[in-house]
Design an enzyme around this catalytic site. Structure first.
Site, PDB file in Angstrom:
ATOM      1  N   CYS A  58      -6.597  -4.729  -6.283  1.00 18.11           N
ATOM      2  CA  CYS A  58      -6.335  -5.167  -4.911  1.00 18.11           C
ATOM      3  C   CYS A  58      -6.703  -6.639  -4.861  1.00 18.11           C
ATOM      4  CB  CYS A  58      -7.158  -4.366  -3.903  1.00 18.11           C
ATOM      5  SG  CYS A  58      -7.043  -4.984  -2.205  1.00 18.11           S
ATOM      6  N   HIS A  66      -7.808  -8.378  -2.544  1.00 19.57           N
ATOM      7  CA  HIS A  66      -9.063  -8.641  -1.843  1.00 19.57           C
ATOM      8  C   HIS A  66     -10.255  -8.619  -2.807  1.00 19.57           C
ATOM      9  CE1 HIS A  66      -6.788  -7.779   1.825  1.00 19.57           C
ATOM     10  NE2 HIS A  66      -7.830  -8.146   2.546  1.00 19.57           N
ATOM     11  N   CYS A 100       0.246  -8.043  -3.047  1.00 14.91           N
ATOM     12  CA  CYS A 100      -0.406  -6.854  -2.505  1.00 14.91           C
ATOM     13  C   CYS A 100      -0.177  -5.721  -3.495  1.00 14.91           C
ATOM     14  CB  CYS A 100       0.184  -6.504  -1.142  1.00 14.91           C
ATOM     15  SG  CYS A 100      -0.338  -4.912  -0.464  1.00 14.91           S
ATOM     16  N   ASP A 112       1.095 -10.920   1.415  1.00 12.12           N
ATOM     17  CA  ASP A 112       0.061  -9.895   1.299  1.00 12.12           C
ATOM     18  C   ASP A 112      -0.201  -9.374   2.701  1.00 12.12           C
ATOM     19  OD1 ASP A 112      -1.911  -8.246   0.193  1.00 12.12           O
ATOM     20  OD2 ASP A 112      -3.473  -9.753   0.407  1.00 12.12           O
ATOM     21  N   SER A 113      -0.941  -8.278   2.784  1.00 12.17           N
ATOM     22  CA  SER A 113      -1.269  -7.721   4.089  1.00 12.17           C
ATOM     23  C   SER A 113      -2.306  -8.564   4.821  1.00 12.17           C
ATOM     24  CB  SER A 113      -1.776  -6.286   3.941  1.00 12.17           C
ATOM     25  OG  SER A 113      -2.931  -6.268   3.123  1.00 12.17           O
ATOM     26  N   GLU A 128     -13.014  -8.494   4.445  1.00  6.78           N
ATOM     27  CA  GLU A 128     -12.499  -9.032   5.707  1.00  6.78           C
ATOM     28  C   GLU A 128     -13.642  -9.463   6.628  1.00  6.78           C
ATOM     29  OE1 GLU A 128      -9.338  -9.428   6.884  1.00  6.78           O
ATOM     30  OE2 GLU A 128      -8.231  -8.611   5.178  1.00  6.78           O
TER      31      GLU A 128
END
Length: 257
Positions: free
Chosen positions: A179, A181, A70, A7-8, A147
Site C-alpha cells: 500500500c 501509504h 494505489c 491514488d485514493s 492519515e
C-alpha cells in the site's frame, strides 16, 4: 513527456516524490481522491469505477502514461484501465514483485496491504509463479494511522508489531509494503525489524520506469489535485514534496466522466 498518477489519498505522494526525483524534467499530474479514501474497503466494482473516473480526469491533461499508485486499484482495475486507455498504464504490484524477487534469499516473502489488496491475491499469484513462499496480512489500521500522522512512537510501534510479528515468526526475509501509504511507516518497521528487506512500492515503480525506457522529458511541471480538503494531505505534502500548491476539484468532475 507528461505522466499522470492517482491514488485514493496521500499514499501516492510517495510515488510522486520518487518519480519527480528520478525524472525531474517530466510533467507530473497527481490526483488524490481524498473525498472517497480509502479504496481498500470498497468492492471491486466500486474500485474499478473510481479508477476509471480518475484516469479519465488525468487523461484530460494529455498525459502520455498513467501510474496507478494505489495497490487496491492496481489489483482490481489495472486490466480494465489498460483495455480502455491508449497509453501505457503501470500499476504498483508488478514492480513490487520484481523488487522482492531480487531481494529475497530464503524465498519467504511477506505481503501487507489493505483488505482488498490481500483478498485479491495479486501479489501472491505473481510470487508463487516464481516458487516463492508467501505470507499475507491485511493491516487495516495502517492507513488511518498514516492519515492521522501517527507514523512513529509508541502507538505506531504497537500497531506495527500487532500485524508484522506474525509474518516475521514465519521466517520471512523480505516484506512488501503493499500500500503506498505504508512507506510512511517504513522507518518504524525498520527500527523494529532491522533484518528485513523492505520493498517500498514507490521506489519499485521509479525503478520500473527506468527499465521501461519511457522518454519522460518535459518542462518539469507539477500539478496536484484533491477531491476534498484534507489537513493530513497538506501536512504530508509539505513533508514529502514541499510547497507545490493543491487544487481542489469538485467530485462531480470525476463522477460525470
Amino acid at each position: 513527456m507528461s505522466i499522470g498518477i492517482f491514488d485514493s489519498g496521500i499514499g501516492g505522494l510517495t510515488v510522486f516524490k520518487e518519480i519527480a526525483k528520478e525524472f525531474p524534467e517530466a510533467d507530473i499530474y497527481y490526483l488524490g481522491d481524498t473525498a472517497r479514501v480509502p479504496y481498500g474497503n470498497k468492492s471491486k466494482e466500486t474500485v474499478i469505477r473510481y479508477s476509471v473516473e480518475a484516469a479519465n480526469y488525468l487523461k484530460g491533461f494529455g498525459i502520455e502514461a498513467l501510474i496507478v499508485a494505489c495497490n487496491t486499484a492496481s489489483s482490481y482495475a489495472l486490466d480494465v484501465l489498460k483495455e480502455n486507455l491508449d497509453i501505457p498504464v503501470i500499476g504498483v504490484v508488478k514492480p513490487g514483485v520484481e523488487t522482492a524477487l531480487r531481494f529475497t534469499e530464503n524465498k519467504k516473502v511477506g505481503v501487507i496491504g489493505t483488505q482488498a489488496t490481500i483478498r485479491s491475491n495479486s501479489y501472491l499469484k505473481l510470487l508463487e509463479e516464481k516458487n516463492i513462499q508467501v505470507f499475507q496480512k491485511p493491516c487495516p489500521l495502517f492507513v488511518p494511522l498514516v492519515e492521522e500522522g501517527i507514523v512513529s512512537g509508541e502507538i505506531a510501534e504497537l500497531v506495527v508489531k500487532q500485524y508484522i510479528d506474525e509474518l516475521v515468526n514465519k521466517g520471512i526475509d523480505t516484506l512488501i509494503l503493499g500500500c503506498t501509504h505504508y512507506p510512511l511507516l517504513k522507518d518504524t518497521i525498520k527500527k523494529l525489524y532491522p533484518h528485513l528487506k523492505i520493498v517500498d512500492s514507490s521506489q519499485a515503480v521509479a525503478e520500473h520506469l527506468h527499465r521501461e525506457n519511457l522518454h519522460l522529458n518535459g518542462s518539469g511541471k507539477r500539478k496536484i489535485f484533491i477531491t476534498d480538503e484534507s489537513e493530513s494531505f497538506e501536512r504530508f505534502k509539505q513533508m514529502l514534496i514541499g510547497n507545490i500548491p493543491l487544487e481542489k476539484i469538485d467530485i462531480s468532475q470525476l463522477c460525470t466522466l
